[in-house]
Scaffold this motif. Structure first.
Motif, PDB file in Angstrom:
ATOM      1  N   LEU A  77      32.841 -25.120  -8.319  1.00  0.00           N
ATOM      2  CA  LEU A  77      33.856 -24.096  -8.541  1.00  0.00           C
ATOM      3  C   LEU A  77      35.245 -24.685  -8.752  1.00  0.00           C
ATOM      4  O   LEU A  77      36.171 -23.967  -9.138  1.00  0.00           O
ATOM      5  CB  LEU A  77      33.876 -23.120  -7.363  1.00  0.00           C
ATOM      6  CG  LEU A  77      32.567 -22.366  -7.118  1.00  0.00           C
ATOM      7  CD1 LEU A  77      32.698 -21.439  -5.919  1.00  0.00           C
ATOM      8  CD2 LEU A  77      32.149 -21.576  -8.341  1.00  0.00           C
ATOM      9  N   LEU A  78      35.397 -25.988  -8.500  1.00  0.00           N
ATOM     10  CA  LEU A  78      36.673 -26.654  -8.767  1.00  0.00           C
ATOM     11  C   LEU A  78      36.850 -26.955 -10.247  1.00  0.00           C
ATOM     12  O   LEU A  78      37.972 -27.080 -10.740  1.00  0.00           O
ATOM     13  CB  LEU A  78      36.766 -27.963  -7.984  1.00  0.00           C
ATOM     14  CG  LEU A  78      36.795 -27.866  -6.461  1.00  0.00           C
ATOM     15  CD1 LEU A  78      36.718 -29.252  -5.853  1.00  0.00           C
ATOM     16  CD2 LEU A  78      38.065 -27.161  -6.003  1.00  0.00           C
ATOM     17  N   ALA A  79      35.748 -27.088 -10.964  1.00  0.00           N
ATOM     18  CA  ALA A  79      35.794 -27.525 -12.355  1.00  0.00           C
ATOM     19  C   ALA A  79      36.551 -26.524 -13.223  1.00  0.00           C
ATOM     20  O   ALA A  79      36.304 -25.318 -13.164  1.00  0.00           O
ATOM     21  CB  ALA A  79      34.378 -27.721 -12.895  1.00  0.00           C
ATOM     22  N   GLY A  80      37.486 -27.051 -14.012  1.00  0.00           N
ATOM     23  CA  GLY A  80      38.265 -26.230 -14.923  1.00  0.00           C
ATOM     24  C   GLY A  80      39.569 -25.716 -14.359  1.00  0.00           C
ATOM     25  O   GLY A  80      40.321 -25.016 -15.039  1.00  0.00           O
ATOM     26  N   ARG A  81      39.870 -26.082 -13.111  1.00  0.00           N
ATOM     27  CA  ARG A  81      41.071 -25.572 -12.458  1.00  0.00           C
ATOM     28  C   ARG A  81      42.172 -26.638 -12.389  1.00  0.00           C
ATOM     29  O   ARG A  81      41.895 -27.800 -12.090  1.00  0.00           O
ATOM     30  CB  ARG A  81      40.767 -25.128 -11.023  1.00  0.00           C
ATOM     31  CG  ARG A  81      39.853 -23.932 -10.925  1.00  0.00           C
ATOM     32  CD  ARG A  81      39.619 -23.575  -9.470  1.00  0.00           C
ATOM     33  NE  ARG A  81      38.789 -22.398  -9.324  1.00  0.00           N
ATOM     34  CZ  ARG A  81      39.235 -21.139  -9.361  1.00  0.00           C
ATOM     35  NH1 ARG A  81      40.519 -20.927  -9.532  1.00  0.00           N
ATOM     36  NH2 ARG A  81      38.415 -20.123  -9.228  1.00  0.00           N
ATOM     37  N   PRO A  82      43.435 -26.235 -12.558  1.00  0.00           N
ATOM     38  CA  PRO A  82      44.541 -27.122 -12.197  1.00  0.00           C
ATOM     39  C   PRO A  82      44.748 -27.055 -10.684  1.00  0.00           C
ATOM     40  O   PRO A  82      44.774 -25.956 -10.105  1.00  0.00           O
ATOM     41  CB  PRO A  82      45.733 -26.522 -12.955  1.00  0.00           C
ATOM     42  CG  PRO A  82      45.395 -25.072 -13.098  1.00  0.00           C
ATOM     43  CD  PRO A  82      43.890 -24.973 -13.155  1.00  0.00           C
ATOM     44  N   LEU A  83      44.850 -28.210 -10.038  1.00  0.00           N
ATOM     45  CA  LEU A  83      45.001 -28.262  -8.585  1.00  0.00           C
ATOM     46  C   LEU A  83      46.238 -29.080  -8.244  1.00  0.00           C
ATOM     47  O   LEU A  83      46.381 -30.222  -8.693  1.00  0.00           O
ATOM     48  CB  LEU A  83      43.768 -28.901  -7.925  1.00  0.00           C
ATOM     49  CG  LEU A  83      42.408 -28.269  -8.223  1.00  0.00           C
ATOM     50  CD1 LEU A  83      41.296 -29.066  -7.550  1.00  0.00           C
ATOM     51  CD2 LEU A  83      42.372 -26.810  -7.764  1.00  0.00           C
ATOM     52  N   GLY A  84      47.122 -28.506  -7.466  1.00  0.00           N
ATOM     53  CA  GLY A  84      48.312 -29.217  -7.017  1.00  0.00           C
ATOM     54  C   GLY A  84      48.155 -29.683  -5.586  1.00  0.00           C
ATOM     55  O   GLY A  84      47.447 -29.065  -4.786  1.00  0.00           O
ATOM     56  N   ALA A  85      48.798 -30.796  -5.254  1.00  0.00           N
ATOM     57  CA  ALA A  85      48.688 -31.358  -3.908  1.00  0.00           C
ATOM     58  C   ALA A  85      49.296 -30.420  -2.866  1.00  0.00           C
ATOM     59  O   ALA A  85      50.305 -29.760  -3.110  1.00  0.00           O
ATOM     60  CB  ALA A  85      49.362 -32.720  -3.847  1.00  0.00           C
ATOM     61  N   ALA A  86      48.662 -30.368  -1.701  1.00  0.00           N
ATOM     62  CA  ALA A  86      49.165 -29.607  -0.557  1.00  0.00           C
ATOM     63  C   ALA A  86      49.219 -30.526   0.652  1.00  0.00           C
ATOM     64  O   ALA A  86      48.622 -31.612   0.654  1.00  0.00           O
ATOM     65  CB  ALA A  86      48.275 -28.394  -0.281  1.00  0.00           C
ATOM     66  N   ALA A  87      49.921 -30.109   1.689  1.00  0.00           N
ATOM     67  CA  ALA A  87      50.004 -30.907   2.915  1.00  0.00           C
ATOM     68  C   ALA A  87      48.632 -30.991   3.568  1.00  0.00           C
ATOM     69  O   ALA A  87      47.868 -30.020   3.576  1.00  0.00           O
ATOM     70  CB  ALA A  87      51.010 -30.291   3.882  1.00  0.00           C
ATOM     71  N   ALA A  88      48.327 -32.171   4.124  1.00  0.00           N
ATOM     72  CA  ALA A  88      47.010 -32.388   4.721  1.00  0.00           C
ATOM     73  C   ALA A  88      46.735 -31.415   5.867  1.00  0.00           C
ATOM     74  O   ALA A  88      45.581 -31.063   6.127  1.00  0.00           O
ATOM     75  CB  ALA A  88      46.890 -33.828   5.208  1.00  0.00           C
ATOM     76  N   ASP A  89      47.781 -30.986   6.571  1.00  0.00           N
ATOM     77  CA  ASP A  89      47.594 -30.080   7.713  1.00  0.00           C
ATOM     78  C   ASP A  89      47.903 -28.635   7.360  1.00  0.00           C
ATOM     79  O   ASP A  89      48.114 -27.799   8.237  1.00  0.00           O
ATOM     80  CB  ASP A  89      48.458 -30.527   8.888  1.00  0.00           C
ATOM     81  CG  ASP A  89      49.954 -30.544   8.551  1.00  0.00           C
ATOM     82  OD1 ASP A  89      50.297 -30.376   7.341  1.00  0.00           O
ATOM     83  OD2 ASP A  89      50.766 -30.738   9.469  1.00  0.00           O
TER      84      ASP A  89
END
Length: 299
Positions: free
Chosen positions: A266-278
């Motif tokens: 379900l991740l495929a095809g999505r733009p993903l931006g970094a978030a805080a680890a916590d």
């Protein structure tokens, strides 16, 4: 994961050498990967939209000509046209009868009573079994594609084993897998029956029983009963620590201690931006299903 939203996740990939990785694509910068090793933080916020990942044949990727937008929930990350083109090259579609490569016929163990028969290109060295989340497997024979296809059909009918299971059943079976010895014993009995059947193609060379187990590859000792399944949506955050990966499933421990399951398809095809680890997981989380509700849940 980056602030440049032209980077998109292309899904989860397995290899014998590097294990599970997330694949990323950029129209100007090509591809890169990030490993999904245990204890690694995985934290991202989804961007708007989800788009077709195009067609990949071996090392060659052909982008979707329409950059078609997709619905959020299907496990397939291809539009109808790209899926049709991809299937025209698929072994499963029986359109590659002239394929000169050797193929392996295998018996795959997913859980008690969950054993299937299948085929895979020998050159893939069992990666298909990692992708399917088989806990154990054994090769039965090797031969030309059509001989492998014929053997698969004969074995399915004679042994009463299917070629697929609902994915929810596989996930449930992973929560308390029996020891390797029990899995190997069940596979050995079926392997012996299969090898003694009549009707197998003469061009299929039988392979002596040699079970392969994926306990270490999947880090089964770290996996806990899943408390929630993440459902992705735009502008939502998922954050946690990777515990292990089995097939397309990434198991995370969230910041609140919950054992969450993220379907890498379900991740495929999505733009993903970094978030805080916590960061807090704000994506919808559902109770784990025990039965598959649709053909999309089959793998």
């Amino acid at each position: 994961m980056t602030g440049d939203r032209r980077w998109r996740c292309a899904g989860l990939r397995w290899s014998r050498g590097s294990g599970p990785v997330l694949l990323w694509r950029h129209p100007a910068h090509g591809e890169r990967t990030s490993a999904l090793t245990p204890d690694r933080p995985l934290a991202f916020t989804t961007g708007p939209g989800r788009h077709c990942t195009g067609v990949r044949r071996g090392a060659r990727h052909t982008p979707c000509p329409d950059d078609a937008e997709l619905a959020a929930s299907p496990v397939s990350a291809q539009c109808a046209d790209c899926a049709r083109l991809d299937r025209s090259y698929s072994v499963a579609a029986d359109t590659r009868g002239d394929d000169p490569r050797p193929y392996d016929v295998y018996l795959a163990w997913f859980g008690p009573g969950l054993v299937k028969v299948g085929i895979t290109a020998a050159e893939r060295e069992g990666v298909r079994l990692l992708e399917q989340a088989a806990l154990s497997y054994a090769l039965l024979g090797r031969g030309p594609l059509m001989a492998a296809r014929r053997a698969e059909a004969v074995l399915g009918a004679a042994l009463g084993v299917p070629d697929r299971f609902p994915y929810a059943a596989k996930r449930a079976a992973r929560e308390a897998p029996p020891p390797r010895e029990r899995r190997a014993a069940e596979l050995a009995a079926l392997h012996a029956r299969a090898g003694g059947l009549g009707g197998l193609p003469e061009s299929l060379a039988l392979i002596a029983f040699a079970p392969v187990h994926h306990d270490e590859a999947f880090h089964l000792e770290r996996l806990r009963p899943v408390q929630g399944v993440v459902r992705l949506a735009a502008d939502r955050t998922v954050a946690g620590r990777v515990e292990g990966v089995a097939g397309p499933d990434i198991q995370l421990t969230a910041s609140d201690g919950r054992a969450l399951l993220l379907d890498g398809r379900l991740l495929a095809g999505r733009p993903l931006g970094a978030a805080a680890a916590d960061a807090e997981t704000t994506a919808p989380v559902e109770a784990p299903a025990r039965e598959a509700a649709s053909p999309e849940a089959l793998f």
